[in-house]
Structures are given as C-alpha cells and as structure tokens.
Design an enzyme around this catalytic site. Structure first.
Site, mmCIF file in Angstrom:
data_model
loop_
_atom_site.group_PDB
_atom_site.id
_atom_site.type_symbol
_atom_site.label_atom_id
_atom_site.label_comp_id
_atom_site.label_asym_id
_atom_site.label_seq_id
_atom_site.Cartn_x
_atom_site.Cartn_y
_atom_site.Cartn_z
ATOM 1 N N PRO A 89 0.824 -1.223 0.000
ATOM 2 C CA PRO A 89 0.000 0.000 0.000
ATOM 3 C C PRO A 89 0.854 1.267 0.000
ATOM 4 O O PRO A 89 0.334 2.359 -0.196
ATOM 5 C CB PRO A 89 -0.830 -0.114 1.282
ATOM 6 C CG PRO A 89 -0.313 -1.282 2.040
ATOM 7 C CD PRO A 89 0.590 -2.076 1.171
ATOM 8 N N GLU A 116 3.424 -8.374 8.801
ATOM 9 C CA GLU A 116 3.657 -6.936 8.904
ATOM 10 C C GLU A 116 4.608 -6.414 7.832
ATOM 11 O O GLU A 116 5.108 -5.311 7.925
ATOM 12 C CB GLU A 116 4.199 -6.593 10.295
ATOM 13 C CG GLU A 116 3.164 -6.723 11.394
ATOM 14 C CD GLU A 116 1.892 -5.927 11.111
ATOM 15 O OE1 GLU A 116 1.985 -4.711 10.901
ATOM 16 O OE2 GLU A 116 0.810 -6.546 11.084
ATOM 17 N N ARG A 154 -3.984 -8.482 -20.546
ATOM 18 C CA ARG A 154 -4.937 -8.151 -21.610
ATOM 19 C C ARG A 154 -4.441 -7.039 -22.535
ATOM 20 O O ARG A 154 -5.036 -6.773 -23.579
ATOM 21 C CB ARG A 154 -6.341 -7.880 -21.073
ATOM 22 C CG ARG A 154 -6.470 -6.771 -20.096
ATOM 23 C CD ARG A 154 -7.810 -6.825 -19.381
ATOM 24 N NE ARG A 154 -8.954 -6.564 -20.257
ATOM 25 C CZ ARG A 154 -9.191 -5.393 -20.833
ATOM 26 N NH1 ARG A 154 -8.377 -4.374 -20.670
ATOM 27 N NH2 ARG A 154 -10.247 -5.229 -21.597
ATOM 28 N N ASP A 169 -12.268 0.185 -24.494
ATOM 29 C CA ASP A 169 -12.360 -0.116 -23.056
ATOM 30 C C ASP A 169 -12.510 1.153 -22.251
ATOM 31 O O ASP A 169 -11.964 2.181 -22.634
ATOM 32 C CB ASP A 169 -11.002 -0.645 -22.561
ATOM 33 C CG ASP A 169 -10.903 -2.130 -22.651
ATOM 34 O OD1 ASP A 169 -11.905 -2.759 -22.970
ATOM 35 O OD2 ASP A 169 -9.799 -2.627 -22.390
HETATM 36 N N1 ADE Z 1 -0.734 -5.289 0.170
HETATM 37 C C1 ADE Z 1 -1.650 -4.978 1.101
HETATM 38 N N2 ADE Z 1 -2.471 -4.033 0.660
HETATM 39 C C2 ADE Z 1 -2.081 -3.719 -0.604
HETATM 40 C C3 ADE Z 1 -2.530 -2.807 -1.592
HETATM 41 N N3 ADE Z 1 -3.561 -1.996 -1.392
HETATM 42 N N4 ADE Z 1 -1.868 -2.764 -2.749
HETATM 43 C C4 ADE Z 1 -0.824 -3.556 -2.969
HETATM 44 N N5 ADE Z 1 -0.348 -4.437 -2.087
HETATM 45 C C5 ADE Z 1 -0.967 -4.527 -0.907
#
Ligand code: ADE
Length: 247
Positions: A89, A116, A154, A169
C-alpha cells in the site's frame, strides 16, 4: 511474457489466474506464469519464513534470507535481470497507463508480502517498483499481484481474441466506456436507446462518444483533466452538466 510470483501461497495465484482469459493466455504460451513458494527457500529446519520485528511491535516480519534466495533462483532460471514489483500500500497507485507500460516487459517478478511486511534490507536489494492497487490494506500481496497480471496480460497482443478487443475499453483513452446493451430490445419495460438499432454507424459512434463524456463527467470527473477531450467536447460537457443541475 514471464510472470513469476514469489509468494507463500502459490495455489492462490495459480487457481486465480488459470481460469478464463488469463488461463487461456497461459495455455497458449503467451504468458509463462510461475508461482514460486518462498518457503521452499528457507534455511530454517522448521520451514520458518518470518520472525519478530526488531524494536518490538505487533505481528511478524518476513525474513530477508528466504526472499533473497528465492529471488536469486528466479533470476538464474530467467537468465536476465527482471523488474521486481513489490505489492505494497506504500507504492505508486496502479492504473491503466502502467498496465500498458508493463505489458512490453520481457518478464516481471512479483513479490507478495504477508504479516507486517518484509525485512527492508532485502527490499532495498531486489525491488525495482513499489506498487499499490489502491488506498486500502489487504492481508497480502497475492490479490494485488493477480489484479496487475490480469490488467497487464490483456494489453499483450494476442491475449484478447478478436471479439474481446481492448479498444474502446473504459480508460483506454482516459474516459469511461459508454453503456452497452444486448437483446431483447425491450426488457422489463426498458427500451434500448433507438439510435443503437438505427443502423447508422456514424450516429452510433457519436452517441457512444457523448455517453463516454457524460459518464466520465458524472462518475469520475477527476479523469477529465488528463483525458484526450477536444475543446468542443469540453463545451458539450459544460452545457450538459449545467442543464442537469437545473432540474
Ligand atoms: N498489500 C496490502 N495491501 C495492498 C494494496 N492496497 N496494494 C498492494 N499491495 C498490498
């Protein structure tokens, strides 16, 4: 394209991607998908791949050694240095433009974390791209890796067959796609827009373009800033929005 996924859950990757269009592309040999189990590379007698975080705190951290040895084995098998995507994230947020860019790579290695996270030192050693699939936190990188592989594949010539074209698309030109209709002509008292059965292709194209503009303006106005939209079309959107806010 070589798609190697380093993960503690290889079955999740294979079962998700061996179906439907990605499954067909793998069968046809356009995509060489391999899920590699990081656990197979641990030096620990008990198959351990994680340990407590230095400095304390909740959860466990995936250790550097198994991840690094797994990567080195993948690199040796490939015979070249691939891009290594760490799903996190904390990464750049993935989008259609990135899917297109990645689709020209000879191969990509995806690194999926759990718990974690992964010891920072091995990330510094091997990762070339930190990528997120959106601002929310998942339990691991497997689903994000699968999303990326689906979107990237794709865009590779031959993956979609003639009747599945990626042209038109949503997002292919920075806009959302127009609405689609199929038989019957009237369903539940709702009629298909008459222009679509008029047989006038130029009118159909113009109507679809307008619908794309309207949809994007209503649902994702943020996309309009970067989309390829002419001044005349911007004027059309402005008038449409002014009219719809009147009622
Ligand atoms: N791992 C945990 N959450 C994630 C996300 N939103 N994007 C990519 N990898 C992740």
């Amino acid at each position: 394209m070589d798609c190697y996924v380093m993960t503690l859950f290889p079955d999740m990757i294979m079962s998700g991607l061996l179906t439907s269009i990605t499954g067909r592309a793998i069968e046809e040999g356009i995509i060489n998908l391999k899920a590699v189990n990081i656990r197979d590379y641990t030096n620990s007698k008990h198959g351990k791949t994680d340990d407590y975080p230095y400095g304390g705190g909740a959860g466990m951290v995936m250790q550097a050694q198994p991840v690094y040895d797994c990567y080195k084995a993948v690199e040796a098998e490939l015979g070249y240095k691939p891009r290594v995507v760490y799903l996190t994230p904390q990464g750049r947020v993935f989008n259609q433009e990135m899917a297109k860019e990645f689709s020209v790579e000879k191969g990509i290695v995806f690194l999926c974390g759990h718990y974690e996270g992964i010891d920072e030192r091995v990330l510094e050693e091997i990762v070339t791209d930190n990528i997120s699939i959106g601002d929310y936190v998942l339990t691991g990188g497997e689903l994000p890796a699968m999303c990326m592989i689906d979107a990237i594949s794709r865009m590779i010539p031959g993956v979609l067959h003639n009747n599945e074209s990626a042209e038109g698309d949503s997002l292919s030109d920075g806009l959302l796609e127009y609405p689609q209709y199929s038989r019957p002509e009237v369903w539940n008292g709702r009629r298909v827009p008459p222009i679509l059965i008029s047989g006038d292709h130029a009118k159909v194209d113009a109507w679809r373009r307008e619908q794309s503009l309207i949809r994007t303006a209503e649902r994702r106005p943020d996309l309009l800033e970067k989309a390829a939209v002419s001044p005349k079309e911007r004027e059309f959107i402005r008038k449409y929005l002014a009219k719809s806010s009147d009622v």
